[in-house]
Design an enzyme around this catalytic site. Structure first.
Site, PDB file in Angstrom:
ATOM      1  CG  ASP A 113      25.537 -31.314 -30.660  1.00 20.01           C
ATOM      2  OD1 ASP A 113      24.928 -32.153 -29.979  1.00 20.01           O
ATOM      3  OD2 ASP A 113      26.779 -31.337 -30.788  1.00 20.01           O
ATOM      4  CD  GLU A 155      29.703 -32.085 -29.726  1.00 25.11           C
ATOM      5  OE1 GLU A 155      30.460 -32.652 -30.512  1.00 25.11           O
ATOM      6  OE2 GLU A 155      29.683 -30.852 -29.591  1.00 25.11           O
ATOM      7  CD  GLU A 192      28.854 -30.651 -37.154  1.00 25.18           C
ATOM      8  OE1 GLU A 192      29.183 -31.810 -37.468  1.00 25.18           O
ATOM      9  OE2 GLU A 192      29.211 -30.094 -36.099  1.00 25.18           O
TER      10      GLU A 192
HETATM   11  C1  BGC Z   1      28.529 -28.754 -31.930  1.00 25.83           C
HETATM   12  C2  BGC Z   1      27.862 -27.545 -32.509  1.00 25.83           C
HETATM   13  C3  BGC Z   1      28.053 -26.480 -31.476  1.00 25.83           C
HETATM   14  C4  BGC Z   1      29.513 -26.206 -31.518  1.00 25.83           C
HETATM   15  C5  BGC Z   1      29.963 -25.028 -30.770  1.00 25.83           C
HETATM   16  C6  BGC Z   1      29.980 -28.479 -31.904  1.00 25.83           C
HETATM   17  O1  BGC Z   1      30.748 -29.543 -31.493  1.00 25.83           O
HETATM   18  O2  BGC Z   1      28.202 -29.926 -32.594  1.00 25.83           O
HETATM   19  O3  BGC Z   1      26.730 -27.705 -33.130  1.00 25.83           O
HETATM   20  O4  BGC Z   1      27.228 -25.393 -31.566  1.00 25.83           O
HETATM   21  O5  BGC Z   1      30.246 -27.331 -31.164  1.00 25.83           O
HETATM   22  O6  BGC Z   1      30.617 -24.278 -31.616  1.00 25.83           O
END
Ligand code: BGC
Length: 936
Positions: free
Chosen positions: A506, A512, A784
């Site tokens: 992500d 993360e 994001e």
């Molecule tokens: C991530 C997103 C992911 C989401 C789930 C986040 O913390 O960075 O990109 O899809 O959580 O809703």
């Protein structure tokens, strides 16, 4: 209609050329023309190039018993097709029985040039094979044999591992602890012919032989669902071995195996101890061989790396370096013995995807002192990797390099959005003349670094930022006459580079960096244009299937680090179906569908089982993540879409893709059964979510986009729904309001229903929320959130505000596919579709793509009311080209009316396009129909 088409594929170029020349050449020139023709034909022979084995150039370490071979035809002629091929494969000289033929296919009548399956003698562990191919074209001419390519087999099954797992013998959990290093010396008694190292680890490894680094891969062995699948890498290390005494040294970092993942709770996800498994197979010139393995004879100690962790960074103390620890001369008397562990090996597999390598490097763009007095380097690009520093100082001097994506509105270093990730590398000098530092088992997402501990001014020449990512081939290129769009494309590419680090993440900077399935599926089509992501996703999908729960639920991150939290959400779990289908369309690979089929079925099975009356309206949903929500929303303008409406749309889409897959795989009964299911799912949708007047219960852009994109509405309701979508966009003054799930399809739906001009307005919108707003704010990656940084330069909520998150980059697919108009008409681009959508006041756009058949491109340019359309179609493919023109007579190619050119089959007029079919070649169409051009 006048139609010149005849079966060009059977025709020879000589015949065509003679015919064409005869129409305009005086008979007196015929003799001359014949001479020219003979010369032309001699030059224009077809060649075979770009040999690939399992999608890779000369791969090493295969374990598939029947690798698939691909090649390209290249020719200066038009309309070149392959009519037959012949492949031969032999054992390479490096592997013993040099020259022994293992396969000769004979002449096979076929146009197949991609994924031809090896069908020779059984392939042997560690053996290198060379192969060549020649082809016959539709002129009945045979090419020369191609230059030889090769592949080398690896260890083919777990029992091929003779090595033993070794560990340092202490547990390190969370504590600040040096990483373990291992070594072993051995003698190579005779002249070495070849030496192959097979290495894997629990944790990450870097190996050295006689002090030299083995290979140029980073973060090996990569990240998989380790308990079920653990990759090894294979290296040809012949050149690193000495006659006589040799040493191997290996460092191990915690990496994904036992480092902190996702949240502070997730330490030691796969185990508490990191360990090494290494096997070195040496073959001597006299034919004898020897194997050096990790076992009880190894020794272990600690070196310069005091700590290394993915999110937090690395600490190195050069004073603690054991100089020469990976060389044979080093005295290891003070080192300890290792612990041999009887750990399973059955999950060990060959690596399938491209490894992580160093890619671009950046020198400082600016060195600044912030208002708070920090020394900050701006590298000009938000990138993912690390900074290599060159330092001079006293023993014990400490340099701290902190990393950030952005500066705050005052120009100060901003790290709040990293949450708990420290992103900091610390170096303690030993006081040598010049010391060079770079980390090993961590990486950072950054554009800016803050440097502490350097006296005086920072010297730009001492700092180099290195981008690291999976070594995928760059396949796509998109450019246009609009510099902001070109910057958007740049940002999309860098979003991909920074987040394709062995798995699709992500984001690459905060605590993360996980394989979020929803983000990956949303971006997958764009990703497959920009780079060859075939093997990258193939590997990750196997982890997805491995981590899928017994009831079919797909966890939201793969590899699964968060157990059952938020599992089975629409648009996330559907990655299990959407991505295999994307790969099939982009690369024509049926095997990916066959391999993933049971995983795909299991996910649909889960949705089906948790539905009531075919309505899937239970369980956790993320919904249209990060949709538009104005602060203090008194007007109710937040674009909230009912989560179960979304879920029903994705349910239907997944069933549809499963029907498509079953059809490709010739599973007729399944296709029938899922077609019935689809009918019911759509009926349930209509009953629940739409009024008799055709209004969806959520009137958002995402609701209409999904319902239209996935054909949830009967034909007669679609135009009305599209109008509502267009009106909705207008009501937000031509701004989008979609989140992760609606965004990828929004412009596609608008274009499909005749609203190109609105799609362009959204694409070119410069104020928030839009794709170009971040570009105008100076972004170099995709953010994001649509408003990660507000117009007043303040930031969104630091708890979730990554500046490198590729999901919204999904618009790239529309730019390639619709705007420039380059897409696959048949899977894998065996047949190419070119259908440009001109608009937005742009004067040009061009998309180019390296397909498995060769380069394809589509471009348009408007100049003085004249439209030029260029097309490049690789050999052994055909194309359908939609030329924006009112009439056939308005189109010329190479100065001649297309109606007079037998290279084309004119299919007819379709809306505002003239539709033609052709084969390979480079084409330049000129369109003079002013009436149409003005409309753009
Ligand atoms: C991530 C997103 C992911 C989401 C789930 C986040 O913390 O960075 O990109 O899809 O959580 O809703």
């Amino acid at each position: 209609m006048y139609n010149h088409f005849f079966d060009f594929l059977q025709r020879s170029i000589s015949y065509k050329a003679i015919e064409q020349k005869q129409t305009f050449m005086n008979k007196n020139y015929l003799a001359l023309s014949f001479i020219l023709l003979v010369n032309f034909t001699a030059v224009a022979q077809v060649n075979v190039t770009h040999l690939l084995c399992e999608n890779k150039i000369n791969p090493i370490g295969l374990s598939v018993t029947q690798p698939r071979l691909s090649w390209q035809l290249s020719s200066l002629k038009r309309n070149v097709m392959q009519t037959a091929y012949e492949v031969k494969a032999i054992i390479d000289a490096a592997s013993g029985k040099a020259g022994k033929e293992v396969w000769s296919s004979g002449k096979v009548s076929s146009s197949q040039s991609v994924y031809v399956t090896y069908a020779g003698a059984p392939l042997q562990q560690g053996v290198k094979y060379k192969w060549q191919v020649r082809v016959w074209d539709n002129d009945s001419k045979v090419s020369d044999w191609s230059p030889a390519a090769q592949w080398q087999m690896g260890l083919m099954q777990p029992s091929d591992w003779k090595a033993k797992w070794i560990e340092a013998g202490y547990k390190e959990e969370r504590a600040l602890h040096p990483i373990p290093i291992f070594r072993k010396t051995f003698s190579a008694g005779k002249t070495v012919k070849s030496a192959i190292a097979y290495i894997t680890s629990h944790g990450l490894y870097e190996a050295f032989i006689n002090g030299k680094r083995v290979g140029d891969l980073y973060l090996s062995p990569g990240w998989t669902s380790y308990n079920k699948r653990l990759q090894y890498q294979m290296y040809d290390v012949t050149h690193l071995l000495n006659g006589g005494k040799n040493a191997i040294g290996v460092m191990l970092g915690s990496g994904w195996y036992r480092g902190r993942l996702a949240t502070a709770k997730n330490w030691n996800l796969y185990g508490e101890n990191i360990g090494l498994l290494l096997q070195l197979n040496i073959t001597y010139k006299d034919g004898t061989s020897e194997t050096v393995i990790s076992d009880e004879s190894w020794k272990t100690s600690m070196g310069a790396i005091q700590y290394s962790e993915i999110y937090d960074g690395e600490i190195q103390d050069a004073r603690k370096e054991q100089v020469g620890w990976a060389t044979a001369q080093f005295n290891d008397d003070g080192w300890s013995g290792v612990q041999v562990k009887d750990l399973p090996k059955q999950q060990i597999i060959a690596s399938e995807s491209e490894p992580v390598r160093k890619q671009e490097t950046f020198k400082p763009l600016k060195i600044i002192t912030s208002p708070q007095g920090d020394k900050i380097i701006d590298f000009g690009q938000n990138l993912v990797g690390w900074v290599v520093v060159r330092l001079k100082g006293h023993a014990g001097d400490k340099i701290v390099i902190s990393h950030a994506e952005v500066l705050d509105k005052n120009g100060n270093f901003y790290t709040k959005n990293l949450r708990t990730a420290k992103q900091q590398n610390i170096y303690i000098l030993k006081g040598d003349n010049e010391e060079i530092f770079e980390p090993h088992f961590t990486w950072q997402g950054f554009r800016f670094v803050k440097v502490e501990g350097v006296e005086g001014n920072l010297r730009p020449e001492d700092f180099t930022a290195v981008a690291l990512y999976s070594d995928m081939e760059r396949t796509g290129n998109f450019t246009s006459s609009n510099p902001l769009l070109n910057q958007l494309q740049h940002n999309i590419e860098w979003g991909q580079k920074g987040n394709f680090i062995d798995i699709p993440t992500d984001c690459p900077q905060r605590d993360e960096r996980l394989g979020w399935t929803g983000d990956a599926q949303a971006f997958s089509r764009t990703a497959a244009y920009n780079m060859n992501v075939h093997s990258f996703f193939t590997k990750w999908l196997k982890d997805l299937a491995a981590d899928q729960l017994p009831n079919g639920i797909v966890p939201p991150v793969i590899p699964n680090t968060i157990r059952e939290y938020a599992a089975g959400a629409a648009g996330w779990a559907d990655a299990s179906i959407i991505i295999p289908w994307v790969l099939y369309r982009a690369y024509g690979d049926k095997k990916i569908l066959a391999d993933q089929y049971s995983s795909m079925k299991a996910w649909v099975g889960y949705m089906q089982q948790s539905s009531t009356g075919y309505l899937w309206n239970k369980g956790f949903q993320f919904g249209d993540w990060l949709f538009y929500r104005p602060a203090d929303d008194l007007d109710g303008r937040s674009a909230v879409t009912d989560k179960y409406l979304i879920a029903q749309c994705f349910f239907a889409n997944s069933v549809q893709l499963l029907i498509n897959t079953a059809t490709v795989l010739n599973k007729k009964e399944d296709a029938l059964q899922y077609s019935n299911l689809l009918r019911n799912v759509k009926e349930a949708f209509l009953k629940e979510y739409i009024t008799p007047n055709g209004r969806l219960i959520s009137g958002t852009q995402t609701a209409y986009t999904l319902a239209l994109n996935f054909d949830m509405l009967p034909e007669n309701m679609r135009a009305g729904a599209a109008k509502r979508l267009a009106d909705n966009v207008a009501s937000y003054n031509n701004h989008l309001t979609t989140g992760f799930l609606g965004t990828p399809y929004l412009c596609h739906v608008l274009s499909r229903f005749g609203y190109d001009s609105i799609a362009y307005k959204l694409l070119l919108q410069e104020s928030y929320p839009s794709w170009l707003y971040p570009v105008k704010m100076g972004a170099t990656t995709i953010w994001e959130r649509w408003d990660g940084q507000k117009p007043d330069s303040s930031f969104q909520n630091a708890a979730m505000n990554s500046f490198n998150h590729y999901a919204y980059g999904a618009i790239g697919d529309w730019m390639y596919r619709v705007m420039a108009g380059l897409s696959e008409d048949e899977p894998g681009y065996k047949k190419i579709k070119i259908m440009p959508h001109i608009g937005g006041g742009l004067t040009s756009a061009k998309a180019a793509l390296k397909t498995y058949y060769g380069n394809a491109s589509a471009g348009w340019e408007l100049q003085n009311n004249r439209l030029t359309l260029t097309a490049e179609i690789p050999a052994n493919t055909t194309a359908i080209i939609y030329i924006p023109a009112k009439s056939i007579d308005a189109i010329t190619e190479g100065g001649k009316k297309i109606s007079d050119n037998r290279d084309f089959k004119i299919v007819g007029q379709e809306g505002k396009y003239v539709k033609i079919e052709t084969g390979s070649g480079n084409y330049v169409f000129s369109i003079t129909d002013n009436g149409l051009v003005k409309k753009f």
